[in-house]
Design a protein around this motif. Structure first.
Motif, PDB file in Angstrom:
ATOM      1  N   GLY A   1       9.627   0.180   4.577  1.00 17.50           N
ATOM      2  CA  GLY A   1       9.621  -1.140   4.842  1.00 17.50           C
ATOM      3  C   GLY A   1       8.268  -1.296   5.438  1.00 17.50           C
ATOM      4  N   MET A   2       7.760  -0.322   6.130  1.00 14.68           N
ATOM      5  CA  MET A   2       6.369  -0.919   6.693  1.00 14.68           C
ATOM      6  C   MET A   2       5.119  -0.893   5.840  1.00 14.68           C
ATOM      7  SD  MET A   2       3.990   1.951   9.265  1.00 14.68           S
ATOM      8  CE  MET A   2       3.903   3.058   8.033  1.00 14.68           C
ATOM      9  N   PHE A   3       5.368  -0.162   4.544  1.00 14.47           N
ATOM     10  CA  PHE A   3       4.428  -0.405   3.650  1.00 14.47           C
ATOM     11  C   PHE A   3       4.510  -1.630   2.661  1.00 14.47           C
ATOM     12  CE2 PHE A   3       4.099   4.072   4.384  1.00 14.47           C
ATOM     13  CZ  PHE A   3       2.609   4.304   4.616  1.00 14.47           C
ATOM     14  N   ARG A   4       5.897  -2.144   3.001  1.00 16.37           N
ATOM     15  CA  ARG A   4       6.147  -3.529   2.283  1.00 16.37           C
ATOM     16  C   ARG A   4       5.904  -4.675   3.320  1.00 16.37           C
ATOM     17  NH1 ARG A   4       9.580  -5.382  -2.090  1.00 16.37           N
ATOM     18  NH2 ARG A   4      10.467  -7.136  -1.572  1.00 16.37           N
TER      19      ARG A   4
ATOM     20  N   LEU B   1       0.725  -1.106   0.043  1.00 12.56           N
ATOM     21  CA  LEU B   1       0.012   0.057   0.080  1.00 12.56           C
ATOM     22  C   LEU B   1       0.918   1.239   0.002  1.00 12.56           C
ATOM     23  CD1 LEU B   1      -3.052   0.681   0.191  1.00 12.56           C
ATOM     24  CD2 LEU B   1      -2.519   1.267   2.645  1.00 12.56           C
ATOM     25  N   TRP B   2       0.365   2.230  -0.567  1.00 15.39           N
ATOM     26  CA  TRP B   2       1.183   3.563  -0.435  1.00 15.39           C
ATOM     27  C   TRP B   2       0.006   4.826  -0.342  1.00 15.39           C
ATOM     28  CZ3 TRP B   2       5.410   5.175   1.405  1.00 15.39           C
ATOM     29  CH2 TRP B   2       5.831   6.426   1.142  1.00 15.39           C
ATOM     30  N   ALA B   3       0.390   5.765   0.603  1.00 14.93           N
ATOM     31  CA  ALA B   3      -0.350   6.882   1.015  1.00 14.93           C
ATOM     32  C   ALA B   3       0.356   8.140   0.152  1.00 14.93           C
ATOM     33  CB  ALA B   3      -0.739   7.132   2.236  1.00 14.93           C
ATOM     34  N   SER B   4      -0.037   8.603  -0.870  1.00 11.38           N
ATOM     35  CA  SER B   4       0.672   9.813  -1.657  1.00 11.38           C
ATOM     36  C   SER B   4       0.506  11.098  -1.053  1.00 11.38           C
ATOM     37  CB  SER B   4       0.178   9.646  -3.059  1.00 11.38           C
ATOM     38  OG  SER B   4       0.709  10.993  -3.524  1.00 11.38           O
ATOM     39  N   LEU B   5       1.371  11.718  -1.234  1.00 11.25           N
ATOM     40  CA  LEU B   5       1.375  13.275  -0.637  1.00 11.25           C
ATOM     41  C   LEU B   5       1.297  14.272  -1.937  1.00 11.25           C
ATOM     42  CD1 LEU B   5       4.351  14.392  -1.585  1.00 11.25           C
ATOM     43  CD2 LEU B   5       4.930  13.896   0.635  1.00 11.25           C
ATOM     44  N   LEU B   6       1.050  13.690  -3.190  1.00  7.64           N
ATOM     45  CA  LEU B   6       1.047  14.471  -3.912  1.00  7.64           C
ATOM     46  C   LEU B   6       0.194  15.588  -4.083  1.00  7.64           C
ATOM     47  CD1 LEU B   6       2.168  14.774  -6.942  1.00  7.64           C
ATOM     48  CD2 LEU B   6       0.193  13.499  -7.761  1.00  7.64           C
ATOM     49  N   GLY B   7       0.679  16.871  -4.061  1.00 10.37           N
ATOM     50  CA  GLY B   7      -0.114  18.014  -3.923  1.00 10.37           C
ATOM     51  C   GLY B   7       0.091  18.856  -2.812  1.00 10.37           C
ATOM     52  N   GLN B   8       0.659  18.048  -1.706  1.00  7.66           N
ATOM     53  CA  GLN B   8       0.707  18.636  -0.260  1.00  7.66           C
ATOM     54  C   GLN B   8       2.184  18.952   0.069  1.00  7.66           C
ATOM     55  OE1 GLN B   8      -3.029  15.541   0.989  1.00  7.66           O
ATOM     56  NE2 GLN B   8      -1.595  16.327   2.630  1.00  7.66           N
ATOM     57  N   GLU B   9       3.095  18.987  -0.783  1.00  6.80           N
ATOM     58  CA  GLU B   9       4.434  19.096  -0.661  1.00  6.80           C
ATOM     59  C   GLU B   9       4.884  20.379  -0.173  1.00  6.80           C
ATOM     60  OE1 GLU B   9       3.983  16.459  -4.344  1.00  6.80           O
ATOM     61  OE2 GLU B   9       3.239  18.532  -3.715  1.00  6.80           O
ATOM     62  N   ALA B  10       4.277  21.551  -0.253  1.00 10.62           N
ATOM     63  CA  ALA B  10       4.349  22.691   0.423  1.00 10.62           C
ATOM     64  C   ALA B  10       4.023  23.012   1.742  1.00 10.62           C
ATOM     65  CB  ALA B  10       3.619  23.928  -0.474  1.00 10.62           C
TER      66      ALA B  10
END
Length: 390
Positions: free
Chosen positions: A137-140, A91-100
Motif C-alpha cells: 500500500g505504501m509503495f502504491r 516504486l519497489w525495493a527488491s530483496l532479491l539475493g538477500q533472502e537468507a
C-alpha cells in the motif's frame, strides 16, 4: 517462472571499473576465517565450534520452513517488481539475493522482541506475520505503512537512511529500564553505515549497554557506490571502536544467519549490550525499480554471486540430507503460484492514489510554499489532459 529463479534478467555487459579492494569481492571476502559459514554454496554442512550450538535444535521440519520462507518471499518480491513495471506500484525495493540474511535473522527473534526495519525487509516482515500485501500500500501511495507496528512488534518502514537505528537504540534503552528481557533488532545497509545517525546509535547503545542488535545487510552497493567507497576495513570491525563486538556472517547462508543472530540476541537479553552483525551478501536486483545497475556494475560480479544463491544452497542441503522430497518442492511451487495470484488481485483492488493528497496534512495550518507547490503540480497534471489546473 519457477520459484527459484532470480526473477530478473541478466544485465548487459558493462564497461565499469573492476573492483579490486581487499574484502570487497566475493572471492576474497569469503575466504578468511572472519566469515561465519555453516552451509557452503554447494549445500555442505560446515562445523563451527562457536555457533553450532545455536542451531543444534533446528529440526528437518524447521529447515523446510526456512526454505519455504525464502521461496515465498522471493516470489512475493518478484510479483511486486512486476506490478511496479505494470504501473500498479510507484516504486519497489527488491530483496532479491538477500533472502537468507532476512529469513535467518527474522526467525531468530522471539515474539516479544522488537524490529526496526529499513524499506527492504520484506522477508523479516514475513517472519513477523505482517501480511505481505500490507507492504504494498505504501509503495502504491494509498497509505503510510499499512500495519500496526505494535501488533507484530515490527515498526513501519523507514525511508530516511539510518534513522531507524537511533529509534531502535532509544527503544532498547527503554526496554532495559523496564527490566524486560526482550531484545531489539535494527536493520540497515552498507550505505547507511556512513550516516551519522548510525554511528550515534553505536555510541548511545554502547554507553547505555542497550539490548540491541545492529544487523547490517552489506549487499555491496549503496545504490551505485561500491562498498570500498564506504569503508577501508570490513564493516563489522567498526564495532570494536565503539566498545562492543562485531561479527561477519555469510549472508547467503540462512543457517549461519540464524545462528549468529540468535547468539547476538542472547547477549542482548543477558545484559551484555549491543552487537554489530554484518551479513555479507549481494543485491541481485536494482537498488529500486528506478535504478539501472548495468550502468555501474559488471555482469561477472553478479554471476559470481548467482553461484551462491541462498535458496539453491539450502535446497541442495535438504536434498543431500534426505530432508525433502519431490512432493515437498511441488507443493511449494503450487503455494508460490497461489501467493503470486493473491498479491496481484489484492494490489489491483486497491484504490488509485489521489495525486493531490500528497500536499494534505503537511502542516496543521496552511503554508504558502505548500500552496504554491500544490498549484504548480496541479498545472503540471492538467497539461497532460488539456484541463484546467485545480
Amino acid at each position: 517462472m519457477t520459484v527459484e529463479s532470480t526473477a530478473a534478467r541478466k544485465p548487459r555487459r558493462s564497461a565499469g571499473t573492476k573492483r579490486t579492494s581487499a574484502g570487497s569481492t566475493p572471492d576474497t571476502a569469503g575466504a578468511g576465517p572472519e566469515l561465519v559459514q555453516l552451509l557452503t554454496p554447494e549445500g555442505k554442512r560446515v562445523k563451527n565450534a562457536d555457533y553450532d550450538k545455536y542451531v543444534a535444535d533446528v529440526t528437518p521440519d524447521e529447515l523446510r520452513g526456512l526454505y519455504r520462507d525464502m521461496v515465498l518471499t522471493r516470489r512475493f518480491d518478484a510479483e511486486a517488481t512486476s506490478l511496479q513495471r505494470q504501473g500498479e506500484l510507484g516504486l519497489w525495493a527488491s530483496l532479491l539475493g538477500q533472502e537468507a540474511a532476512q529469513i535467518g535473522s527474522g526467525r531468530a527473534l522471539r515474539d516479544d522482541d522488537y524490529v526496526f526495519p529499513t524499506y527492504r525487509e520484506h522477508g523479516v516482515a514475513w517472519c513477523r506475520g505482517v501480511d505481505p500485501t500490507n507492504l504494498l500500500g505504501m509503495f502504491r501511495g494509498v497509505n503510510n505503512g499499512g500495519w500496526d507496528p505494535n501488533s507484530n512488534n515490527f515498526h513501519l518502514y523507514t525511508i530516511v537512511l539510518g534513522s531507524q537505528t537511533l529509534h531502535a537504540t532509544g527503544y532498547a534503552m527503554g526496554v532495559s529500564k523496564d527490566g524486560a528481557d526482550s531484545a531489539v533488532l535494527a536493520y540497515f545497509g552498507d550505505g547507511a553505515s556512513s550516516q551519522g545517525d548510525v554511528n550515534e546509535s553505536f555510541v548511545f547503545s554502547a554507553v547505555y549497554n542497550a539490548p540491541v542488535v545492529f544487523f547490517c545487510q552489506n549487499n555491496q552497493w549503496a545504490i551505485s557506490e561500491p562498498i570500498e567507497k564506504q569503508t577501508r576495513v570490513p564493516l563489522y570491525q567498526r564495532a570494536r571502536g565503539f566498545g562492543f563486538p562485531g561479527v561477519r556472517v555469510d549472508g547467503n547462508d540462512v543457517l549461519a544467519c540464524l545462528a549468529v543472530t540468535r547468539a547476538a540476541l542472547e547477549r542482548a537479553r543477558h545484559g551484555e549490550g549491543p552487537t554489530l552483525v554484518e551479513a555479507f551478501t549481494y543485491r541481485m536486483a536494482a537498488h529500486t525499480t528506478s535504478d539501472d545497475p548495468t550502468r555501474y556494475r559488471r555482469d561477472a560480479e553478479r554471476e559470481e554471486w548467482e553461484a551462491k544463491d541462498p535458496i539453491l544452497r539450502l535446497r541442495a542441503y535438504l536434498e543431500n540430507e534426505g530432508h525433502a522430497d519431490a512432493a515437498f518442492f511441488e507443493e511449494l511451487e503450487t503455494e508460490s503460484e497461489a501467493l503470486g495470484k493473491h498479491v496481484r488481485e489484492v494490489v489491483r483492488a486497491m484504490p488509485v492514489p489521489e495525486h493531490m493528497a500528497i500536499f494534505d496534512n503537511v502542516y496543521a495550518d496552511g503554508h504558502a510554499l505548500v500552496d504554491e507547490e500544490r498549484a504548480q503540480f496541479a498545472a503540471y497534471q492538467a497539461s497532460f489532459t488539456g484541463g484546467e489546473a485545480e
